[in-house]
Design a protein around this motif. Structure first.
Motif, mmCIF file in Angstrom:
data_model
loop_
_atom_site.group_PDB
_atom_site.id
_atom_site.type_symbol
_atom_site.label_atom_id
_atom_site.label_comp_id
_atom_site.label_asym_id
_atom_site.label_seq_id
_atom_site.Cartn_x
_atom_site.Cartn_y
_atom_site.Cartn_z
ATOM 1 N N PHE A 14 0.841 -1.195 0.000
ATOM 2 C CA PHE A 14 0.000 0.000 0.000
ATOM 3 C C PHE A 14 0.878 1.247 0.000
ATOM 4 O O PHE A 14 1.949 1.253 0.599
ATOM 5 N N LEU A 15 0.420 2.324 -0.645
ATOM 6 C CA LEU A 15 1.127 3.594 -0.549
ATOM 7 C C LEU A 15 1.064 4.121 0.877
ATOM 8 O O LEU A 15 2.038 4.632 1.421
ATOM 9 N N ASP A 16 -0.120 4.009 1.477
ATOM 10 C CA ASP A 16 -0.333 4.419 2.865
ATOM 11 C C ASP A 16 -1.061 3.269 3.553
ATOM 12 O O ASP A 16 -2.300 3.235 3.557
ATOM 13 N N PRO A 17 -0.325 2.308 4.100
ATOM 14 C CA PRO A 17 -0.970 1.097 4.629
ATOM 15 C C PRO A 17 -1.861 1.382 5.828
ATOM 16 O O PRO A 17 -1.533 2.217 6.675
ATOM 17 N N PRO A 18 -2.999 0.684 5.884
ATOM 18 C CA PRO A 18 -3.852 0.824 7.070
ATOM 19 C C PRO A 18 -3.234 0.091 8.253
ATOM 20 O O PRO A 18 -2.371 -0.772 8.088
ATOM 21 N N ALA A 19 -3.689 0.451 9.431
ATOM 22 C CA ALA A 19 -3.234 -0.262 10.624
ATOM 23 C C ALA A 19 -3.693 -1.714 10.529
ATOM 24 O O ALA A 19 -4.771 -1.985 9.995
ATOM 25 N N PRO A 20 -2.894 -2.650 11.022
ATOM 26 C CA PRO A 20 -3.291 -4.064 10.955
ATOM 27 C C PRO A 20 -4.652 -4.331 11.599
ATOM 28 O O PRO A 20 -5.423 -5.151 11.096
ATOM 29 N N GLU A 21 -4.952 -3.628 12.686
ATOM 30 C CA GLU A 21 -6.243 -3.821 13.356
ATOM 31 C C GLU A 21 -7.388 -3.384 12.454
ATOM 32 O O GLU A 21 -8.435 -4.032 12.408
ATOM 33 N N THR A 22 -7.186 -2.293 11.718
ATOM 34 C CA THR A 22 -8.210 -1.792 10.803
ATOM 35 C C THR A 22 -8.449 -2.781 9.668
ATOM 36 O O THR A 22 -9.592 -3.053 9.291
ATOM 37 N N LEU A 23 -7.380 -3.333 9.143
ATOM 38 C CA LEU A 23 -7.495 -4.320 8.076
ATOM 39 C C LEU A 23 -8.219 -5.568 8.569
ATOM 40 O O LEU A 23 -9.099 -6.097 7.876
ATOM 41 N N MET A 24 -7.896 -6.015 9.754
ATOM 42 C CA MET A 24 -8.556 -7.202 10.305
ATOM 43 C C MET A 24 -10.034 -6.941 10.561
ATOM 44 O O MET A 24 -10.883 -7.797 10.290
ATOM 45 N N ARG A 25 -10.372 -5.752 11.058
ATOM 46 C CA ARG A 25 -11.784 -5.409 11.277
ATOM 47 C C ARG A 25 -12.552 -5.380 9.959
ATOM 48 O O ARG A 25 -13.700 -5.817 9.891
ATOM 49 N N ALA A 26 -11.921 -4.864 8.911
ATOM 50 C CA ALA A 26 -12.564 -4.817 7.598
ATOM 51 C C ALA A 26 -12.821 -6.222 7.062
ATOM 52 O O ALA A 26 -13.905 -6.516 6.546
#
Length: 88
Positions: A14-26
């Motif tokens: 990602f250019l601006d990666p999301p937080a791992p917690e945010t990705l897991m919630r998604a």
């Protein structure tokens, strides 16, 4: 990204990666709505949801509305929720 065939979202560049917690919630949200199965693969309804330029919740709502015979009402609600400031 899943629809494009990118399966390893954790290591995607990602250019601006999301937080791992945010990705897991998604991913958990998509699983909850039936867009992903327990292995993280897209389901049939997930492919249909991905075709709609809507939030996953609204896309799922539109897809299941015919089962409850309320398509017209749900379509109006989703249209109102999809635009900013409809009541302003």
């Amino acid at each position: 990204l899943k629809k494009l065939g990118i399966d390893d979202l954790v290591h995607f560049d990602f250019l601006d990666p999301p937080a791992p917690e945010t990705l897991m919630r998604a991913l958990e949200l998509l699983n909850y709505h039936g867009a992903l199965d327990d292995e993280g693969d897209m389901t049939d309804i997930g492919y249909k949801m991905a075709e709609m330029p809507l939030d996953p919740q609204l896309a799922k709502l539109l897809l299941v509305a015919p089962e409850y015979n309320c398509s017209n009402e749900i379509l109006s609600i989703v249209a109102c929720l999809s635009v900013p400031g409809v009541f302003m």
